[in-house]
Design a protein around this motif. Sequence first.
Motif, mmCIF file in Angstrom:
data_model
loop_
_atom_site.group_PDB
_atom_site.id
_atom_site.type_symbol
_atom_site.label_atom_id
_atom_site.label_comp_id
_atom_site.label_asym_id
_atom_site.label_seq_id
_atom_site.Cartn_x
_atom_site.Cartn_y
_atom_site.Cartn_z
ATOM 1 N N ARG A 387 1.258 23.298 32.476
ATOM 2 C CA ARG A 387 1.667 24.563 33.102
ATOM 3 C C ARG A 387 1.042 24.665 34.484
ATOM 4 O O ARG A 387 -0.176 24.573 34.645
ATOM 5 N N VAL A 388 1.882 24.862 35.497
ATOM 6 C CA VAL A 388 1.401 24.963 36.885
ATOM 7 C C VAL A 388 2.021 26.199 37.525
ATOM 8 O O VAL A 388 3.090 26.672 37.121
ATOM 9 N N GLN A 389 1.348 26.720 38.537
ATOM 10 C CA GLN A 389 1.860 27.867 39.269
ATOM 11 C C GLN A 389 2.714 27.373 40.416
ATOM 12 O O GLN A 389 2.264 26.618 41.273
ATOM 13 N N THR A 390 3.963 27.835 40.434
ATOM 14 C CA THR A 390 4.898 27.394 41.474
ATOM 15 C C THR A 390 5.096 28.431 42.558
ATOM 16 O O THR A 390 5.733 28.140 43.578
ATOM 17 N N GLY A 391 4.640 29.645 42.399
ATOM 18 C CA GLY A 391 4.792 30.686 43.400
ATOM 19 C C GLY A 391 4.313 32.013 42.861
ATOM 20 O O GLY A 391 3.714 32.092 41.786
ATOM 21 N N VAL A 392 4.592 33.079 43.641
ATOM 22 C CA VAL A 392 4.229 34.433 43.231
ATOM 23 C C VAL A 392 5.378 35.376 43.542
ATOM 24 O O VAL A 392 6.209 35.099 44.419
ATOM 25 N N ARG A 393 5.427 36.472 42.835
ATOM 26 C CA ARG A 393 6.397 37.524 43.123
ATOM 27 C C ARG A 393 5.682 38.870 43.030
ATOM 28 O O ARG A 393 4.712 39.012 42.300
ATOM 29 N N GLU A 394 6.178 39.822 43.829
ATOM 30 C CA GLU A 394 5.595 41.156 43.826
ATOM 31 C C GLU A 394 6.446 42.083 42.977
ATOM 32 O O GLU A 394 7.675 42.025 43.023
ATOM 33 N N GLU A 395 5.764 42.927 42.233
ATOM 34 C CA GLU A 395 6.456 43.944 41.457
ATOM 35 C C GLU A 395 5.520 45.124 41.280
ATOM 36 O O GLU A 395 4.329 45.064 41.597
ATOM 37 N N PRO A 488 -3.953 49.444 43.061
ATOM 38 C CA PRO A 488 -2.830 49.097 43.961
ATOM 39 C C PRO A 488 -1.493 49.345 43.277
ATOM 40 O O PRO A 488 -1.338 49.136 42.073
ATOM 41 N N THR A 489 -0.539 49.794 44.086
ATOM 42 C CA THR A 489 0.783 50.105 43.526
ATOM 43 C C THR A 489 1.633 48.865 43.323
ATOM 44 O O THR A 489 2.574 48.888 42.527
ATOM 45 N N ARG A 490 1.324 47.804 44.045
ATOM 46 C CA ARG A 490 2.070 46.558 43.895
ATOM 47 C C ARG A 490 1.128 45.475 43.388
ATOM 48 O O ARG A 490 -0.054 45.443 43.710
ATOM 49 N N ALA A 491 1.656 44.581 42.565
ATOM 50 C CA ALA A 491 0.865 43.498 42.002
ATOM 51 C C ALA A 491 1.576 42.179 42.219
ATOM 52 O O ALA A 491 2.814 42.103 42.174
ATOM 53 N N GLU A 492 0.753 41.138 42.510
ATOM 54 C CA GLU A 492 1.302 39.792 42.663
ATOM 55 C C GLU A 492 1.309 39.108 41.303
ATOM 56 O O GLU A 492 0.270 38.930 40.676
ATOM 57 N N ILE A 493 2.474 38.740 40.855
ATOM 58 C CA ILE A 493 2.657 38.102 39.558
ATOM 59 C C ILE A 493 2.918 36.620 39.791
ATOM 60 O O ILE A 493 3.865 36.258 40.515
ATOM 61 N N PRO A 494 2.070 35.735 39.222
ATOM 62 C CA PRO A 494 2.309 34.297 39.436
ATOM 63 C C PRO A 494 3.584 33.838 38.726
ATOM 64 O O PRO A 494 3.933 34.340 37.661
ATOM 65 N N ILE A 495 4.229 32.874 39.359
ATOM 66 C CA ILE A 495 5.415 32.242 38.780
ATOM 67 C C ILE A 495 4.985 30.888 38.243
ATOM 68 O O ILE A 495 4.429 30.066 38.983
ATOM 69 N N TRP A 496 5.210 30.668 36.956
ATOM 70 C CA TRP A 496 4.733 29.459 36.311
ATOM 71 C C TRP A 496 5.885 28.500 36.032
ATOM 72 O O TRP A 496 7.022 28.904 35.793
ATOM 73 N N GLY A 497 5.545 27.244 36.129
ATOM 74 C CA GLY A 497 6.497 26.187 35.796
ATOM 75 C C GLY A 497 5.779 25.076 35.056
ATOM 76 O O GLY A 497 4.612 25.210 34.673
ATOM 77 N N GLU A 498 6.429 23.970 34.826
ATOM 78 C CA GLU A 498 5.842 22.852 34.101
ATOM 79 C C GLU A 498 6.015 21.569 34.899
ATOM 80 O O GLU A 498 7.031 21.375 35.583
ATOM 81 N N ARG A 499 5.005 20.735 34.819
ATOM 82 C CA ARG A 499 5.047 19.418 35.437
ATOM 83 C C ARG A 499 4.660 18.391 34.376
ATOM 84 O O ARG A 499 3.810 18.649 33.524
ATOM 85 N N ALA A 500 5.255 17.231 34.467
ATOM 86 C CA ALA A 500 4.956 16.159 33.512
ATOM 87 C C ALA A 500 3.782 15.329 34.021
ATOM 88 O O ALA A 500 3.673 15.026 35.212
ATOM 89 N N ARG A 501 2.890 14.961 33.099
ATOM 90 C CA ARG A 501 1.733 14.134 33.422
ATOM 91 C C ARG A 501 1.691 12.953 32.457
ATOM 92 O O ARG A 501 1.744 13.138 31.241
ATOM 93 N N SER A 502 1.578 11.778 33.002
ATOM 94 C CA SER A 502 1.544 10.565 32.185
ATOM 95 C C SER A 502 0.150 10.380 31.597
ATOM 96 O O SER A 502 -0.855 10.444 32.316
ATOM 97 N N ILE A 503 0.086 10.158 30.296
ATOM 98 C CA ILE A 503 -1.168 10.022 29.570
ATOM 99 C C ILE A 503 -1.157 8.695 28.820
ATOM 100 O O ILE A 503 -0.173 8.333 28.170
ATOM 101 N N VAL A 504 -2.292 7.954 28.926
ATOM 102 C CA VAL A 504 -2.489 6.721 28.165
ATOM 103 C C VAL A 504 -3.753 6.903 27.345
ATOM 104 O O VAL A 504 -4.812 7.230 27.882
#
Length: 650
Positions: A387-395, A488-504
């Motif tokens: 799970r990685v953060q790809t951006g933010v959005r305000e709401e 604060p009246t506005r909050a920054e909400i992180p946008i999460w995504g997924e990245r693949a990681r190779s594991i041995v």
Amino acid sequence: MSRAALLLPVLLLAACVTVGPTPVSSLPWHQQGDRLLQAGDFEGAARAYERHLADEPGSPVVEEKLKTAHGRSAHAWAIQALELAAAGEAEAADALLTRAETRAPWAAAVRRARNELGDRVDQSRRSAQLRSEAEALMRSDPEAAMDRLAEARQMNPGDADLVRLLREATLRTDAQLSARRAAAAWDRGDRDVALRELSHASFAGTRVTVAEVLLARIGRDLEAEATSGDLNTRRAARQTGVEAGLPTARRQALRELLGEALAARAGDLLATGRPATAALLEIERRRLGIDGATPALDAVRDRAQLEVAVLPFEDATGGDVDGLRLARAIVNRIVEDAGGGGLAIRAFLATDPAVVAARPRALRLSGRVTRVRVGEGPRSRSRKMVRVQTGVREEVNPAAAEAAADLDRVEAREAIGARELEDARDELSELESLPHVKGPRGKRIGTARSELEIAIARAQIRVNRAQRRHDDLAGEALRARTRVSTTPTRAEIPIWGERARSIVEFRKAATLTASIQLTDGSDTLLDAPVSGSASHDEVIADALPDAGLPADPDETPDDAEMARRAAEHFAGLAAGQVRTAAIAAARHLLQDARAAERAGRTDDAAEGYAMYLLVTPEVASPQRADAARALRELAGVSVAVRTGDARRNR
């Protein structure tokens, strides 16, 4: 129609309007008094009657009416005084009843009120006196304190503080009874019961006074016994002092007395040729924390240790292992284990035949390495989603909305509280505006209606309660406004995504197997295979900067390191088996001692039993219990070591 005819209805109407009851102020004084008395204004009626008698003295009818007005005023004040007393305002009640007594001391209601108020004041004073006496007696005589508090509670059952004090007095009394039972048990010589009861003779972690007195007496008795007693008496006195929890100074005195007896007895035993028995006493003295020379222990130290000569291991793997290095690892592990207590074993590396020949009593440990294997298991490859953060959005900040809604609710309650306070104040002002008489400093000194005074007092209570509620709501509203202003009246909400990681992933393992033999001359004490192993789990992964994960490189140990770890594990297992098998080598000491006892050589037998106790680890066993019993019977020496003997352990 004539003008007179037109005015006639108006004049008649005016006449109807102006005709009515005569104002009270225009009536004679005695009639004014009658009207006021009928209306319930007893004080006003009394003043009117007094004015009439001032103008026309000697009227028995008016004098009787004046007495009636005074009696009714006094009756109302007496009722009000009792209500004030019930509310806890004893001083105000007494002042009001005193005024009633000046008006009508002959009134039965006033006399009854004085008797009842006197009883209440006396009870209040008596309750306070009993509580003060109980607090003073709480530590020295909790039973007496409990009796006083119980009596005070009967007078004032609603006092929660009296309940708390009564509970404390009860617990202190129980602790004091335990202390008395402990004293009785101590007097009759039942020390186990005395110590058990003494452990219960405390409140809130502190011993009660009776227990402290008993503890001081126990300390004096034990020190007197130890001063004039023998070694066993001093040992028992010191143990009893520890279990009783004597003060540090007294315990140190008992320890010093025991240390002196141990040193003296050890010296006597050493002088009569029994160094092993003396060494046991020197060890006990050292465990008390008393420094000093240990000549007996020094004399038997070599004999009290089992020696193990560890020969370099034979390598049957074709050079995969260093036999000398493996033997050295076993020596180090045996020495390390011996430092932790237990069986006294001295291990040395037997590389010089002359050294081995000079120690014929040493046990011999040899071994042959039959297998060494180092290898890796299969590698598993996988892709792990991270799970990685790809951006933010305000709401809209939900916390701000919640704070605003909370503020609305609080302000609504605050407004209700303000209205309640205003209504209570209006009610109080309306009651205070009714006719009344004020004395010095604005204090009411009487009214024709005692109900009015009671109503004013109750209205004032409602005002006070409403004011406290309003203040609380105002503080709550202030906190709510602060929360709104700081959220604060506005909050920054992180946008999460997924990245693949190779594991041995894979595991590397090493195993070392050898057969070991421990011999005592021609006797084989141990002959068994031992396997040591080591493993390492490795994970290799690529870096993932978006997730803040660095690369996980390959850190797999090489084959030599894995073999060393397996050898360390092997050395620990082998050392443990050697220590277990070496105990059997000490059994000949016990067997020799028993043989000497059967032959009637009591001194030799006692030394043999003492040597067995010195050599074997301090773990409860039937053999150690038998040795300790025999030493006590043959030499009259009791040793403070763990033997498995239930009586000695207790």
